[in-house]
Design a protein around this motif. Structure first.
Motif, mmCIF file in Angstrom:
data_model
loop_
_atom_site.group_PDB
_atom_site.id
_atom_site.type_symbol
_atom_site.label_atom_id
_atom_site.label_comp_id
_atom_site.label_asym_id
_atom_site.label_seq_id
_atom_site.Cartn_x
_atom_site.Cartn_y
_atom_site.Cartn_z
ATOM 1 N N VAL A 119 0.848 -1.188 0.000
ATOM 2 C CA VAL A 119 0.000 0.000 0.000
ATOM 3 C C VAL A 119 0.884 1.238 0.000
ATOM 4 O O VAL A 119 1.812 1.362 0.802
ATOM 5 C CB VAL A 119 -0.943 0.029 1.220
ATOM 6 N N LEU A 120 0.612 2.133 -0.928
ATOM 7 C CA LEU A 120 1.317 3.401 -1.026
ATOM 8 C C LEU A 120 0.317 4.523 -0.831
ATOM 9 O O LEU A 120 -0.702 4.584 -1.524
ATOM 10 C CB LEU A 120 1.980 3.528 -2.408
ATOM 11 N N ARG A 121 0.581 5.381 0.143
ATOM 12 C CA ARG A 121 -0.257 6.573 0.325
ATOM 13 C C ARG A 121 0.478 7.746 -0.318
ATOM 14 O O ARG A 121 1.552 8.138 0.141
ATOM 15 C CB ARG A 121 -0.519 6.844 1.801
ATOM 16 N N ALA A 122 -0.110 8.273 -1.369
ATOM 17 C CA ALA A 122 0.593 9.293 -2.133
ATOM 18 C C ALA A 122 -0.401 10.252 -2.780
ATOM 19 O O ALA A 122 -1.543 9.884 -3.062
ATOM 20 C CB ALA A 122 1.457 8.643 -3.210
ATOM 21 N N SER A 123 0.076 11.449 -2.989
ATOM 22 C CA SER A 123 -0.701 12.449 -3.720
ATOM 23 C C SER A 123 -0.028 12.608 -5.076
ATOM 24 O O SER A 123 1.020 13.251 -5.187
ATOM 25 C CB SER A 123 -0.719 13.772 -2.958
ATOM 26 N N ILE A 124 -0.595 11.954 -6.094
ATOM 27 C CA ILE A 124 0.041 11.920 -7.401
ATOM 28 C C ILE A 124 -0.944 12.345 -8.483
ATOM 29 O O ILE A 124 -2.155 12.269 -8.324
ATOM 30 C CB ILE A 124 0.598 10.518 -7.726
ATOM 31 N N GLN A 125 -0.387 12.816 -9.557
ATOM 32 C CA GLN A 125 -1.125 13.176 -10.754
ATOM 33 C C GLN A 125 -0.444 12.507 -11.940
ATOM 34 O O GLN A 125 0.720 12.108 -11.822
ATOM 35 C CB GLN A 125 -1.136 14.707 -10.918
ATOM 36 N N PRO A 126 -1.132 12.367 -13.069
ATOM 37 C CA PRO A 126 -2.521 12.743 -13.319
ATOM 38 C C PRO A 126 -3.494 11.850 -12.560
ATOM 39 O O PRO A 126 -3.128 10.755 -12.123
ATOM 40 C CB PRO A 126 -2.666 12.564 -14.838
ATOM 41 N N ALA A 127 -4.728 12.307 -12.429
ATOM 42 C CA ALA A 127 -5.714 11.584 -11.645
ATOM 43 C C ALA A 127 -5.998 10.198 -12.219
ATOM 44 O O ALA A 127 -6.383 9.281 -11.485
ATOM 45 C CB ALA A 127 -7.009 12.397 -11.566
ATOM 46 N N ASP A 128 -5.795 10.027 -13.519
ATOM 47 C CA ASP A 128 -6.077 8.732 -14.150
ATOM 48 C C ASP A 128 -4.809 7.914 -14.377
ATOM 49 O O ASP A 128 -4.783 7.024 -15.240
ATOM 50 C CB ASP A 128 -6.804 8.942 -15.482
ATOM 51 N N LEU A 129 -3.763 8.161 -13.586
ATOM 52 C CA LEU A 129 -2.508 7.442 -13.791
ATOM 53 C C LEU A 129 -2.690 5.932 -13.654
ATOM 54 O O LEU A 129 -2.120 5.152 -14.417
ATOM 55 C CB LEU A 129 -1.445 7.934 -12.807
ATOM 56 N N VAL A 130 -3.492 5.513 -12.676
ATOM 57 C CA VAL A 130 -3.716 4.081 -12.478
ATOM 58 C C VAL A 130 -4.308 3.460 -13.736
ATOM 59 O O VAL A 130 -3.855 2.402 -14.199
ATOM 60 C CB VAL A 130 -4.648 3.841 -11.273
ATOM 61 N N GLU A 131 -5.317 4.114 -14.312
ATOM 62 C CA GLU A 131 -5.954 3.590 -15.520
ATOM 63 C C GLU A 131 -4.970 3.595 -16.690
ATOM 64 O O GLU A 131 -4.932 2.649 -17.491
ATOM 65 C CB GLU A 131 -7.191 4.416 -15.881
ATOM 66 N N LEU A 153 -1.720 3.290 -16.607
ATOM 67 C CA LEU A 153 -0.685 2.270 -16.462
ATOM 68 C C LEU A 153 -1.225 0.854 -16.640
ATOM 69 O O LEU A 153 -0.450 -0.087 -16.803
ATOM 70 C CB LEU A 153 0.001 2.408 -15.098
ATOM 71 N N ALA A 154 -2.536 0.695 -16.622
ATOM 72 C CA ALA A 154 -3.115 -0.628 -16.843
ATOM 73 C C ALA A 154 -2.773 -1.153 -18.231
ATOM 74 O O ALA A 154 -2.795 -2.371 -18.468
ATOM 75 C CB ALA A 154 -4.632 -0.580 -16.660
ATOM 76 N N VAL A 155 -2.444 -0.263 -19.156
ATOM 77 C CA VAL A 155 -2.075 -0.692 -20.505
ATOM 78 C C VAL A 155 -0.851 -1.596 -20.477
ATOM 79 O O VAL A 155 -0.682 -2.465 -21.337
ATOM 80 C CB VAL A 155 -1.821 0.539 -21.415
ATOM 81 N N ASN A 156 0.017 -1.414 -19.473
ATOM 82 C CA ASN A 156 1.225 -2.242 -19.386
ATOM 83 C C ASN A 156 0.906 -3.724 -19.227
ATOM 84 O O ASN A 156 1.675 -4.586 -19.655
ATOM 85 C CB ASN A 156 2.101 -1.785 -18.212
ATOM 86 N N ALA A 157 -0.229 -4.026 -18.599
ATOM 87 C CA ALA A 157 -0.593 -5.424 -18.365
ATOM 88 C C ALA A 157 -0.759 -6.167 -19.681
ATOM 89 O O ALA A 157 -0.385 -7.337 -19.805
ATOM 90 C CB ALA A 157 -1.876 -5.501 -17.543
ATOM 91 N N ALA A 158 -1.297 -5.481 -20.676
ATOM 92 C CA ALA A 158 -1.546 -6.129 -21.964
ATOM 93 C C ALA A 158 -0.313 -6.131 -22.860
ATOM 94 O O ALA A 158 -0.237 -6.918 -23.802
ATOM 95 C CB ALA A 158 -2.694 -5.424 -22.677
ATOM 96 N N LEU A 159 0.660 -5.275 -22.555
ATOM 97 C CA LEU A 159 1.812 -5.119 -23.434
ATOM 98 C C LEU A 159 3.016 -5.964 -23.039
ATOM 99 O O LEU A 159 3.910 -6.170 -23.852
ATOM 100 C CB LEU A 159 2.256 -3.650 -23.462
ATOM 101 N N PHE A 160 3.079 -6.431 -21.803
ATOM 102 C CA PHE A 160 4.272 -7.113 -21.299
ATOM 103 C C PHE A 160 4.743 -8.188 -22.279
ATOM 104 O O PHE A 160 3.941 -8.935 -22.816
ATOM 105 C CB PHE A 160 3.972 -7.739 -19.929
ATOM 106 N N PRO A 161 6.070 -8.266 -22.579
ATOM 107 C CA PRO A 161 7.194 -7.642 -21.857
ATOM 108 C C PRO A 161 7.474 -6.189 -22.231
ATOM 109 O O PRO A 161 8.360 -5.580 -21.667
ATOM 110 C CB PRO A 161 8.373 -8.520 -22.257
ATOM 111 N N ARG A 162 6.722 -5.664 -23.198
ATOM 112 C CA ARG A 162 6.866 -4.246 -23.511
ATOM 113 C C ARG A 162 6.191 -3.425 -22.417
ATOM 114 O O ARG A 162 5.455 -3.948 -21.592
ATOM 115 C CB ARG A 162 6.233 -3.943 -24.865
#
Length: 202
Positions: free
Chosen positions: A153-165, A167-176
């Motif tokens: 668990v990471l408690r952080a104040s980060i932007q952009p607000a949709d960063l999590v969404e 970065l989900a693209v990485n799941a489909a691209l691995f190993p890229r």
């Protein structure tokens, strides 16, 4: 106009600080979500946090093209500092950069503007270094993946607000995929392409 004599200093002790920073970056990559402290640079351009500068001094060289966002390139100070201390070329084409320095994460370009590498050469991808508001306070993010025992668990104040969404693209691209390092002053957190993020409770 900044002259060489006026250029902010790099590491006070180049060898020891670079070794310490390298260990911190490797620890951050090995344990995604863990907050690591890096050896702070003695002096940095105004737009650059100390953690960002330390990573640059440690990992950048003449073979690592760097892309700067509008905040970082608002003046020539960051590009001049990078060239003077690291020799890294600052380039205009984000699709072929090895590192991208993001001073205003709210304006982070779409991730497809950067290099994802190839299946044969997944290391030919971009590492994003995002400067954020806080890596110790803020909404909770849950991380899963290699290097994490169950969840972290990471408690952080980060932007952009949709960063999590995004970065989900990485799941489909691995190993890229894109690797991300978050910087808050001299604190860093790594989110490698193998890490899955979710807002805690999702």
């Amino acid at each position: 106009m900044t002259t060489v004599a006026e250029m902010p200093a790099g590491f006070a002790d180049k060898v020891l600080s670079a070794q310490s920073t390298f260990r911190s970056v490797m620890d951050a990559m090995a344990r995604p979500g863990s907050v690591q402290r890096v050896a702070a640079a003695a002096g940095t351009p105004g737009a650059m946090m100390r953690g960002t500068a330390a990573i640059a001094l440690t990992l950048f060289d003449h073979d690592t093209p760097v892309w700067l966002d509008a905040r970082m390139s608002d003046t020539s100070d960051v590009a001049k500092w990078l060239k003077f201390h690291t020799g890294a070329p600052v380039i205009a084409d984000s699709r072929v950069c090895h590192f991208a320095l993001i001073g205003d994460p709210r304006s982070l370009p779409a991730l497809d503007r950067f290099a994802f590498g190839s299946n044969e050469y997944p290391d030919r991808s971009t590492t994003l270094i995002l400067q954020v508001e806080s890596l110790t306070q803020g909404p909770a993010l849950e991380l899963r993946g290699p290097g994490i025992d169950g969840t972290a668990v990471l408690r952080a104040s980060i932007q952009p607000a949709d960063l999590v969404e995004r970065l989900a693209v990485n799941a489909a691209l691995f190993p890229r995929g894109i690797d991300v390092v978050l910087a808050d002053d001299d604190l860093i957190v790594a989110i490698p392409r193998t890490t899955r993020l979710a807002a805690k409770g999702d």
